[in-house]
Design an enzyme around this catalytic site. Structure first.
Site, PDB file in Angstrom:
ATOM      1  N   CYS A  79       0.848  -1.204   0.000  1.00 51.00           N
ATOM      2  CA  CYS A  79       0.000   0.000   0.000  1.00 51.00           C
ATOM      3  C   CYS A  79       0.884   1.256   0.000  1.00 51.00           C
ATOM      4  CB  CYS A  79      -0.973  -0.038   1.179  1.00 51.00           C
ATOM      5  SG  CYS A  79      -2.350   1.136   0.992  1.00 51.00           S
ATOM      6  N   HIS A 192      -3.663  -5.137   0.233  1.00 48.93           N
ATOM      7  CA  HIS A 192      -3.137  -5.627   1.500  1.00 48.93           C
ATOM      8  C   HIS A 192      -3.157  -7.149   1.504  1.00 48.93           C
ATOM      9  CE1 HIS A 192      -2.795  -1.882   3.885  1.00 48.93           C
ATOM     10  NE2 HIS A 192      -3.738  -1.454   3.055  1.00 48.93           N
ATOM     11  N   GLU A 194      -2.044  -9.144   3.688  1.00 52.36           N
ATOM     12  CA  GLU A 194      -2.331  -9.642   5.039  1.00 52.36           C
ATOM     13  C   GLU A 194      -3.822  -9.615   5.363  1.00 52.36           C
ATOM     14  OE1 GLU A 194      -2.037  -5.207   5.654  1.00 52.36           O
ATOM     15  OE2 GLU A 194      -1.135  -6.705   4.329  1.00 52.36           O
TER      16      GLU A 194
END
Length: 214
Positions: A79, A192, A194
């Site tokens: 990001c 993202h 994650e």
């Protein structure tokens, strides 16, 4: 050791947990000396480009990360971390703030309307797909090994990088913007991983393979 760089821009723990889930030994670090000795570097983050740039310059992180990328150490920007791979950013700057300069160009605010005038909500938040950038070699990008075209990932951002020869994948939201970039062993993703379920873990697992293979 994989250095997850702490430059006061959040989401560090979730990235660390994601890397641990795929077998990575990730440590949250802020000391430039620890970054300099790491086997790989991950630069996550949310927030304004200018604030991140100022923090990294003041701490000495910017210089050491540039040096390590130039040496070929595996790097993953997530990001805001992708944005910082570029030369400049307008978010919070007056008018721009310096990035790592690994990729030329400026990071600027996403448009809220497409070419036809249709409205798109900014920030861009939620699940969206990634597609091969025109002229890119998706199949040769080790970060995307096994990731099919059109896979969904989770995004949350208001600013986008400019087009460049380093684009591997793009995503459409008012405009087509770079969602995966690569220059050598330095990679950046706008989404993202994650927070992107199995597909995100696959990307992190691929990064771990890059780290192990060198």
């Amino acid at each position: 050791m994989i250095a997850v760089v702490d430059y006061c821009k959040g989401n560090l723990k979730s990235v660390q947990r994601g890397l641990a889930a795929v077998g990575g030994e990730a440590e949250i670090v802020s000391d430039p000396a620890r970054i300099a000795s790491a086997q790989a570097i991950v630069l996550p983050g949310v927030g304004a480009f200018a604030d991140a740039s100022a923090s990294m310059l003041q701490s000495g992180q910017m210089e050491v990360i540039r040096e390590r990328i130039a040496q070929g150490v595996p790097f993953l920007g997530i990001c805001l971390g992708l944005h910082l791979l570029f030369a400049e950013g307008t978010e919070g700057g007056n008018p721009t703030a310096p990035g790592l300069g690994v990729i030329p160009g400026v990071v600027d605010r996403m448009h809220s309307h497409d070419e036809s005038g249709a409205f798109y909500k900014v920030p861009h938040v939620g699940w969206n797909t990634i597609e091969p950038a025109v002229g890119s070699n998706w199949d040769a990008c080790r970060l995307l090994a096994g990731i099919p075209e059109g896979e969904y990932f989770y995004f949350t951002h208001s600013y986008i990088a400019c087009e460049s020869e380093c684009m591997v994948a793009t995503t459409q939201h008012s405009v087509a913007f770079p969602s995966v970039v690569q220059r050598g062993n330095a990679y950046g993703v706008q989404f993202h991983p994650e927070k992107s379920s199995d597909a995100g873990l696959a990307v992190l697992r691929n990064f771990m393979s890059i780290v192990k293979e060198g």
